[in-house]
Scaffold this active site. Structure first.
Site, mmCIF file in Angstrom:
data_model
loop_
_atom_site.group_PDB
_atom_site.id
_atom_site.type_symbol
_atom_site.label_atom_id
_atom_site.label_comp_id
_atom_site.label_asym_id
_atom_site.label_seq_id
_atom_site.Cartn_x
_atom_site.Cartn_y
_atom_site.Cartn_z
ATOM 1 N N LYS A 1 9.788 23.252 67.684
ATOM 2 C CA LYS A 1 8.538 22.488 67.660
ATOM 3 C C LYS A 1 7.991 22.256 69.070
ATOM 4 C CE LYS A 1 9.222 18.117 67.233
ATOM 5 N NZ LYS A 1 8.862 17.643 68.587
ATOM 6 N N THR A 2 8.847 21.789 69.966
ATOM 7 C CA THR A 2 8.404 21.481 71.323
ATOM 8 C C THR A 2 7.930 22.742 72.034
ATOM 9 O OG1 THR A 2 9.967 19.637 71.423
ATOM 10 C CG2 THR A 2 9.085 20.428 73.506
ATOM 11 N N ASP B 1 2.067 15.324 68.925
ATOM 12 C CA ASP B 1 3.473 15.587 68.617
ATOM 13 C C ASP B 1 3.984 14.541 67.624
ATOM 14 O OD1 ASP B 1 5.967 16.752 68.742
ATOM 15 O OD2 ASP B 1 6.546 15.739 70.605
ATOM 16 N N GLU B 2 4.964 14.922 66.800
ATOM 17 C CA GLU B 2 5.599 14.001 65.841
ATOM 18 C C GLU B 2 4.548 13.246 65.014
ATOM 19 O OE1 GLU B 2 8.623 14.294 65.415
ATOM 20 O OE2 GLU B 2 9.765 14.549 67.251
ATOM 21 N N GLN C 1 11.229 14.373 58.355
ATOM 22 C CA GLN C 1 11.820 13.531 59.393
ATOM 23 C C GLN C 1 10.987 12.276 59.648
ATOM 24 O OE1 GLN C 1 13.799 15.661 62.770
ATOM 25 N NE2 GLN C 1 12.785 17.473 61.925
ATOM 26 N N ARG D 1 21.298 17.094 62.845
ATOM 27 C CA ARG D 1 21.651 16.927 64.267
ATOM 28 C C ARG D 1 22.812 17.853 64.637
ATOM 29 N NH1 ARG D 1 17.402 16.163 65.551
ATOM 30 N NH2 ARG D 1 17.003 16.571 63.355
#
Length: 757
Positions: A33-34, A225-226, A256, A616
């Site tokens: 994503k980043t 973002d997010e 998420q 994670r």
């Protein structure tokens, strides 16, 4: 240009180069994503878009700084200098300083942090003549914060019938007056709090069309973002700025979305298609972080949610190990087994401790794992929080217990006298401490040996201090009349500490109360274990417990560079990754929490939280649960979490449901062997020892117990008698238990049953 685009997979490439119009980039866990957000901005700059025409909004300064540095590497640092890139609050503060004159604020307005804000709220409560025990500053500030994030001003709050009714139901009907006075004080002080930065930006863009047009011309391309973590205020600002061109690109993962308690709205990402007709959707489904089994297990969990965007994440990595399952009889056994598994992995596979993480639902759960790690000399760190015994509420409780057992403990006195608040301020304490220092006496003795005027105290403050010491004297006289658990509970009640923490219903307040509960669980466990080990009928004293805690928490300072196991809540783990992850406490009423089971929306958020926990892990994920744990000093039992049933059995090392009727051998626990100092203990049977209470348990005659026998104990389970120490009537046995380690027990009280000669 082509060289850096070559680093992208086809889905990422399409999301980067198609930058005209609205875009929804659904990015699964570990899908890059980043990278996509970073490359999209770099691509815009490479296409000739001016840096000041790009607005990129993040949730952390760290994310913004890392992306800006990466963009500089891709297209040159010069092109990044005028980017509008940063957190929502940082960007909006910058805008507000430029436009402050429109709002009647100085451009140099102060920004209050949470501590500042709560202090102002506290003064408002006092000025309005309200009872601080009812109108608790933390709770009232939480109500004001909630209102601001939903764009409800003080005036709107006062005319909102539903909010007023809610306040009346919570016995705080004048909350609207506190909000009004708080807003007035902030304005007179030329200050805004964090929530004001969002609320006031919305007011600015709503009430001043020229300002809105100005920033629309600036921000020709908006990236967020997010996006699943945005609240209503953030959503509306983005919506206003994006019109009419709608060159807005949001990146996020509905699976998420775990911050509803911070008023984040999953609807923002779910309804993107309705807000921006003609949008393009890009799905980043390839997970570069985790093995196939972890990704598939996580998919099997999240697909149970109804409110979600359809996507199927996959991994091209190796299949990897299946999800480990640890079933324990008690929470202490769970901690022992988890830490033993960490020790084994670290030893056998030469893994660094910083590749391990223990994730739990609430901070209170850290205590039992901290203690287990200490016993094994495994270094650890608490991520995003304090060590259990260093948390303020736990230090408050221990300060009281230290003071009632030793009234001359001046450090304990200074802490205890402040909580709950008794109207004893810093000036009073400064006078008292100065006099004590001059006379070389404790604060307690100084109070009793010198008159108020000689200490420099006013009569009301002196009276309150003497009332406090009278309470301490009374409690101190009772310390040997009952065991440590009963005594500590009495101190908590009589001091007002228990009521103080129970009254705060904010998320932070609830967490503090849970920590106090866990503290009492630790006292109860200590009392039960000490009695079983010694077999003495005398009460286990609070002195014994405090000594145990002091030894437990007096750790040498370790080098920061030393690798450590990470302990954290699942919320704190979002955005992080580890080779080995243990998701612990997977029981109903704990994960999901007891307050979440009444709402389908809450259950789905808890399931998303579990999804975040699983994803994670890069190499190995393990889930664990205990059949029983202490709850306010009483052993309680909850069934395994419903989320464990969500995992397809084919991705588990052992079926969770099957274990209810049979024992399963666990591969990694079979290999686990612990050294007792006498000889190697036998291989433990199951990964979980999910023992039900032993029916009709009848101990054998202590005289029959001999060295080498395999015995069974109701609490500690199965073990081997290593040595018998004959001391007349007090015959002792050193027993090496499979899960609890070596213990010395008085045979006449131990209640052991012979399993094998």
């Amino acid at each position: 240009m082509e060289s850096f685009l070559d680093a992208l997979n086809p889905a990422q490439h399409d999301a980067v180069v198609n930058y005209q119009g609205p875009s929804l980039i659904i990015a699964g866990a570990g899908s890059g994503k980043t990278r996509v957000l970073t490359y999209r901005i770099a691509y815009l700059l490479a296409q000739g878009v001016a840096p000041y025409n790009i607005l990129a909004l993040t949730f952390t300064n760290k994310a913004a700084n890392e992306m800006k540095a990466r963009i500089g590497q891709l297209v040159g640092v010069d092109k990044t200098r005028r980017l509008w890139m940063g957190t929502f609050h940082a960007i909006f503060a910058r805008i507000l300083r430029s436009e402050a004159e429109h709002l009647g604020f100085p451009s140099s307005f102060s920004i209050y942090d949470t501590t500042d804000s709560k202090s102002v709220v506290k003064s408002c409560i006092k000025e309005l003549g309200l009872d601080e025990k009812v109108y608790k500053p933390s709770s009232i500030f939480g109500r004001i914060s909630m209102a601001k994030n939903n764009l409800i001003t003080a005036a709107a709050y006062a005319s909102n019938a539903r909010l007023l009714a809610d306040d009346a139901a919570m016995r705080c009907p004048r909350t609207n007056e506190v909000y009004r006075l708080y807003a007035q004080k902030c304005r007179l002080s030329g200050a805004m709090d964090f929530d004001d930065l969002l609320l006031t930006t919305n007011i600015l863009l709503r009430d001043f069309p020229d300002v809105l047009d100005k920033y629309r011309r600036y921000f020709r391309h908006i990236l967020v973002d997010e996006y699943q973590d945005t609240n209503y205020a953030q959503y509306l600002i983005v919506k206003r700025l994006a019109d009419p061109e709608q060159n807005v690109s949001v990146v996020g993962d509905d699976a998420q979305s775990i911050y509803s308690f911070r008023v984040a709205r999953i609807e923002n990402i779910l309804n993107f298609k309705n807000d921006y007709p003609g949008y393009k959707e890009y799905r980043l489904e390839e997970n570069y972080r985790s093995t196939q089994n972890i990704v598939n297990a996580a998919n099997s969990v999240i697909e149970k949610n109804q409110m979600r965007l359809k996507k199927t994440c996959f991994s091209r990595a190796a299949a990897g190990e299946k999800i480990g399952v640890i079933r324990a009889y008690t929470d202490q056994e769970e901690a022992f087994m988890v830490t033993s598994a960490i020790a084994q992995r670290a030893r056998e596979e030469q893994e660094s401790y910083d590749e391990f993480a223990i994730l739990y639902r609430t901070n209170a759960q850290s205590r039992v794992f901290e203690e287990a790690l200490r016993r094994k000399n495994i270094p650890y760190k608490i991520y995003g929080g304090l060590s259990f015994y260093q948390r303020a509420e736990i230090k408050d409780m221990i300060a009281y217990l230290r003071l009632v057992t030793n009234p001359n403990d001046s450090e304990a006195f200074k802490r205890a006298v402040q909580v709950p608040s008794r109207g004893i301020g810093d000036v009073t304490m400064d006078h008292l401490e100065s006099k004590a220092l001059a006379e070389e006496k404790s604060i307690y003795d100084t109070l009793h040996q010198f008159p108020a005027e000689e200490i420099g105290l006013r009569a009301p403050a002196h009276k309150r201090l003497l009332e406090f010491t009278a309470l301490i004297d009374e409690l101190s006289a009772q310390q040997f009349q009952c065991d440590a658990y009963e005594y500590a509970m009495n101190v908590a009640k009589r001091s007002g500490l228990l009521a103080e923490y129970n009254a705060d219903k904010t998320p932070e307040g609830v967490a503090r109360y849970e920590n106090i509960e866990e503290f009492f669980n630790s006292v109860k466990e200590f009392v039960v274990t000490r009695k079983e080990e010694t077999g003495e009928d005398e009460p286990v004293t609070i002195h014994e417990y405090l000594e145990n805690v002091a030894l437990l928490t007096d750790m040498d300072r370790e080098k920061e560079s030393e690798p450590k196991v990470s302990l954290m809540t699942v919320h704190s783990a979002k955005g992080l990754e580890f080779r080995h992850v243990f998701v612990v406490g997977m029981e109903e009423s704990l994960f999901p929490g007891s307050m979440s089971v009444y709402s389908q929306d809450d259950i789905e958020e808890e399931r998303r939280l579990f999804y975040v926990a699983l994803t994670r892990a890069k190499h190995k994920a393990t889930v664990s649960f205990a059949q029983s744990r202490y709850n306010w000093g009483k052993q309680t039992s909850n069934p395994p979490s419903r989320f464990l049933d969500d995992i397809d059995d084919k991705y588990l090392e052992t079926s969770i449901s099957a274990d209810k009727c049979r024992e399963d051998e666990s591969r990694y626990v079979q290999k686990q062997r612990e050294q007792t100092g006498y000889e190697q203990r036998p291989v433990r049977r199951t990964a979980t020892l999910n023992r039900p209470p032993i029916p009709n348990f009848r101990p054998d005659d202590p005289a029959l117990i001999k060295e080498g026998m395999t015995i069974e104990h109701e609490r500690f389970g199965r073990g081997v008698v290593r040595r018998i120490e004959d001391a007349g009537s007090n015959v002792k046995a050193l027993v090496d238990f499979e899960t609890e380690g070596a213990k010395t027990l008085l045979l006449k009280f131990a209640r052991l049953r012979i399993v094998a000669q």
